[in-house]
Design a protein around this motif. Sequence first.
Motif, PDB file in Angstrom:
ATOM      1  N   ILE A  72       0.872  -1.166   0.000  1.00 40.89           N
ATOM      2  CA  ILE A  72       0.000   0.000   0.000  1.00 40.89           C
ATOM      3  C   ILE A  72       0.910   1.217   0.000  1.00 40.89           C
ATOM      4  O   ILE A  72       1.804   1.337   0.847  1.00 40.89           O
ATOM      5  N   ARG A  73       0.671   2.104  -0.947  1.00 41.89           N
ATOM      6  CA  ARG A  73       1.473   3.325  -1.090  1.00 41.89           C
ATOM      7  C   ARG A  73       0.545   4.507  -0.834  1.00 41.89           C
ATOM      8  O   ARG A  73      -0.502   4.632  -1.484  1.00 41.89           O
ATOM      9  N   CYS A  74       0.929   5.356   0.110  1.00 43.26           N
ATOM     10  CA  CYS A  74       0.084   6.495   0.468  1.00 43.26           C
ATOM     11  C   CYS A  74       0.856   7.801   0.368  1.00 43.26           C
ATOM     12  O   CYS A  74       2.036   7.872   0.738  1.00 43.26           O
ATOM     13  N   LEU A  94       7.980  -0.043   4.703  1.00 41.38           N
ATOM     14  CA  LEU A  94       9.129  -0.052   3.803  1.00 41.38           C
ATOM     15  C   LEU A  94       9.699   1.343   3.584  1.00 41.38           C
ATOM     16  O   LEU A  94      10.893   1.513   3.371  1.00 41.38           O
ATOM     17  N   LYS A  95       8.825   2.363   3.622  1.00 40.79           N
ATOM     18  CA  LYS A  95       9.244   3.735   3.345  1.00 40.79           C
ATOM     19  C   LYS A  95       8.328   4.686   4.089  1.00 40.79           C
ATOM     20  O   LYS A  95       7.130   4.436   4.200  1.00 40.79           O
ATOM     21  N   GLY A  96       8.881   5.782   4.583  1.00 37.73           N
ATOM     22  CA  GLY A  96       8.082   6.809   5.233  1.00 37.73           C
ATOM     23  C   GLY A  96       7.750   6.463   6.671  1.00 37.73           C
ATOM     24  O   GLY A  96       8.372   5.602   7.290  1.00 37.73           O
ATOM     25  N   VAL A  97       6.746   7.148   7.182  1.00 35.37           N
ATOM     26  CA  VAL A  97       6.265   6.914   8.546  1.00 35.37           C
ATOM     27  C   VAL A  97       4.789   6.568   8.451  1.00 35.37           C
ATOM     28  O   VAL A  97       3.997   7.322   7.888  1.00 35.37           O
ATOM     29  N   PHE A  98       4.438   5.410   9.004  1.00 31.68           N
ATOM     30  CA  PHE A  98       3.056   4.944   9.013  1.00 31.68           C
ATOM     31  C   PHE A  98       2.561   5.071  10.440  1.00 31.68           C
ATOM     32  O   PHE A  98       3.131   4.494  11.356  1.00 31.68           O
ATOM     33  N   ILE A 137       5.164   3.636   2.108  1.00 28.04           N
ATOM     34  CA  ILE A 137       4.846   2.346   1.493  1.00 28.04           C
ATOM     35  C   ILE A 137       4.921   1.294   2.587  1.00 28.04           C
ATOM     36  O   ILE A 137       5.922   1.205   3.306  1.00 28.04           O
ATOM     37  N   VAL A 138       3.852   0.528   2.731  1.00 27.62           N
ATOM     38  CA  VAL A 138       3.835  -0.583   3.677  1.00 27.62           C
ATOM     39  C   VAL A 138       3.591  -1.869   2.902  1.00 27.62           C
ATOM     40  O   VAL A 138       2.949  -1.862   1.846  1.00 27.62           O
ATOM     41  N   GLN A 139       4.136  -2.951   3.434  1.00 27.90           N
ATOM     42  CA  GLN A 139       3.916  -4.270   2.844  1.00 27.90           C
ATOM     43  C   GLN A 139       3.051  -5.077   3.798  1.00 27.90           C
ATOM     44  O   GLN A 139       3.316  -5.116   4.996  1.00 27.90           O
ATOM     45  N   VAL A 140       2.015  -5.673   3.252  1.00 25.88           N
ATOM     46  CA  VAL A 140       1.081  -6.474   4.034  1.00 25.88           C
ATOM     47  C   VAL A 140       1.183  -7.921   3.561  1.00 25.88           C
ATOM     48  O   VAL A 140       1.161  -8.180   2.356  1.00 25.88           O
ATOM     49  N   HIS A 141       1.330  -8.831   4.519  1.00 24.67           N
ATOM     50  CA  HIS A 141       1.213 -10.247   4.149  1.00 24.67           C
ATOM     51  C   HIS A 141       0.237 -10.898   5.118  1.00 24.67           C
ATOM     52  O   HIS A 141       0.144 -10.517   6.280  1.00 24.67           O
ATOM     53  N   ALA A 142      -0.530 -11.821   4.566  1.00 25.73           N
ATOM     54  CA  ALA A 142      -1.581 -12.463   5.349  1.00 25.73           C
ATOM     55  C   ALA A 142      -2.077 -13.679   4.582  1.00 25.73           C
ATOM     56  O   ALA A 142      -1.559 -14.019   3.523  1.00 25.73           O
TER      57      ALA A 142
END
Length: 171
Positions: A72-74, A94-98, A137-142
């Motif tokens: 997810i890229r915000c 992965l990038k930035g601050v969530f 950018i966050v990476q989600v796995h599930a």
Amino acid sequence: MKKNRAVIACAAFIGVLVVGIGVRGQGKKESPAPPKIMHFGDLKWTPIIKGCDLATVAGDPSADGAQFVLRIRCADGAKIPAHWHPTDEHVTVLKGVFLVGMGETFDESRLTAMNAGNFAMMPKEMRHFAMSKGETIVQVHAMGPFKVNWVNPSEVQPPDAPGAAAAKPKP
């Protein structure tokens, strides 16, 4: 002498048998699938809400019981309203601050910052919300199926909504 020939013949027979079994066993082995390498530039981003895009990295998020990975890229300041998922969600920044918070409604005072490299696991049905600081950018796995259940759907801004919400992330 006959005894030595018998021993040698027996040893040779066993050797041929072992080699034959080894060759036969190798013929039946299926070679493993080659590794799947996904280059960042090959990701196909789809707008999901105002200021955020989604890309599938691996797997099928809609498949029941199957593993998947997505990103997810915000854009800076994008807000993700309170929601929950029917399965555990594993998130890596992965990038930035969530900024993430728990609860039924978006509340900036309850946000906790996650920097690049940080990880969080949201148990299934945990109500949570988020906001990005800088392009994130966050990476989600599930395990699938991946479903977003909005606590209050009226708070969700569609990707094409005009107004003061965050800008579209850069490709």
